[in-house]
Design an enzyme around this catalytic site. Sequence first.
Site, short mmCIF file in Angstrom:
data_model
loop_
_atom_site.label_atom_id
_atom_site.label_comp_id
_atom_site.label_asym_id
_atom_site.label_seq_id
_atom_site.Cartn_x
_atom_site.Cartn_y
_atom_site.Cartn_z
N LYS A 64 0.85 -1.21 0.00
CA LYS A 64 0.00 0.00 0.00
C LYS A 64 0.87 1.25 0.00
O LYS A 64 0.75 2.13 0.87
CB LYS A 64 -0.98 0.01 1.17
CG LYS A 64 -1.96 -1.13 1.08
CD LYS A 64 -3.10 -1.00 2.06
CE LYS A 64 -3.97 -2.23 2.01
NZ LYS A 64 -3.31 -3.47 2.53
N ILE A 65 1.72 1.30 -1.00
CA ILE A 65 2.71 2.38 -1.08
C ILE A 65 1.97 3.72 -1.19
O ILE A 65 1.08 3.88 -2.02
CB ILE A 65 3.64 2.16 -2.30
CG1 ILE A 65 4.31 0.78 -2.20
CG2 ILE A 65 4.67 3.27 -2.39
CD1 ILE A 65 5.08 0.38 -3.44
O1 NUP Z 1 -9.29 -2.63 0.72
C1 NUP Z 1 -8.55 -3.54 1.05
N1 NUP Z 1 -9.00 -4.49 1.90
C2 NUP Z 1 -8.22 -5.56 2.30
O2 NUP Z 1 -8.69 -6.39 3.08
C3 NUP Z 1 -7.25 -3.66 0.53
C4 NUP Z 1 -6.44 -4.73 0.92
N2 NUP Z 1 -5.23 -4.85 0.39
N3 NUP Z 1 -6.93 -5.66 1.80
C5 NUP Z 1 -6.06 -6.79 2.19
O3 NUP Z 1 -6.66 -8.00 1.75
C6 NUP Z 1 -5.86 -6.94 3.69
O4 NUP Z 1 -4.77 -6.16 4.10
C7 NUP Z 1 -5.60 -8.43 3.82
O5 NUP Z 1 -4.24 -8.70 3.49
C8 NUP Z 1 -6.48 -9.03 2.74
C9 NUP Z 1 -7.84 -9.50 3.22
O6 NUP Z 1 -7.71 -10.53 4.14
P1 NUP Z 1 -8.96 -11.26 4.85
O7 NUP Z 1 -9.89 -10.21 5.33
O8 NUP Z 1 -9.58 -12.15 3.79
O9 NUP Z 1 -8.32 -12.04 5.94
#
Ligand code: NUP
Length: 212
Positions: free
Chosen positions: A59-60
């Site tokens: 998430k830069i």
């Molecule tokens: O909006 C976002 N929501 C999210 O949950 C953007 C993300 N990158 N994530 C990531 O997706 C969060 O940091 C985690 O690594 C993954 C979701 O994991 P889970 O809720 O299925 O355990």
Amino acid sequence: MVGLILALDVMDRNRAIWLAREVSEYVDYLKVNYPLVLSAGIEIIRELSEIKPVIADFKIADIPYTSSLIARKAFENSAFAVICHGMAGSDTLKAVLDVSDEFGGEVYVVTELSSESEFLRKFSDEIAMLARDIGCHGIIAPATRAERVAQLRKIVGSMKILSPGVGAQGGSVEETIKAGADYIIVGRSIYTSDEPKAVARDIYERIKGLEV
Ligand code: NUP
């Protein structure tokens, strides 16, 4: 093409490698985030890349120079793609894209988070337009709000949409794919299960059953 991405938010290297191997036939990509990288070291990206291509969910969101240094560390360690916060703006996204081009990698842009995200939600359409206009490869859109996935799909056209928020956060596999996501990102539903492989297979089969 629709598929599944495993979010490997575990804190232990051996567990991460075991999980990745266990579900590899059902996932297209592995996604690492700070919990794993801060616990196991950045080399974990290289190790996991031998199993499946890795998306570095850093998430830069920094100034362009610092952002490019972060992206370079990910790509030098064999990441296939990095995730960037669109809220950081066009100069940051362009700097990260330049680095990804050097490595033949991809950049995915967070539009709004799958959580409350009350501030980003005011700008997520504009963020998606920016990601599209400067040539990023995909966006992150919330499976917790399938209607937003559908609206963002209209903006980004054929760009990839990766959607987290299925399972533990309440989003549905079927609604998210029908709304236009290409990939579902799933973490806890798989890695906290007693049978991660069976859960991954079930989600994979449901996704593939919806492929048009
Ligand atoms: O909006 C976002 N929501 C999210 O949950 C953007 C993300 N990158 N994530 C990531 O997706 C969060 O940091 C985690 O690594 C993954 C979701 O994991 P889970 O809720 O299925 O355990």
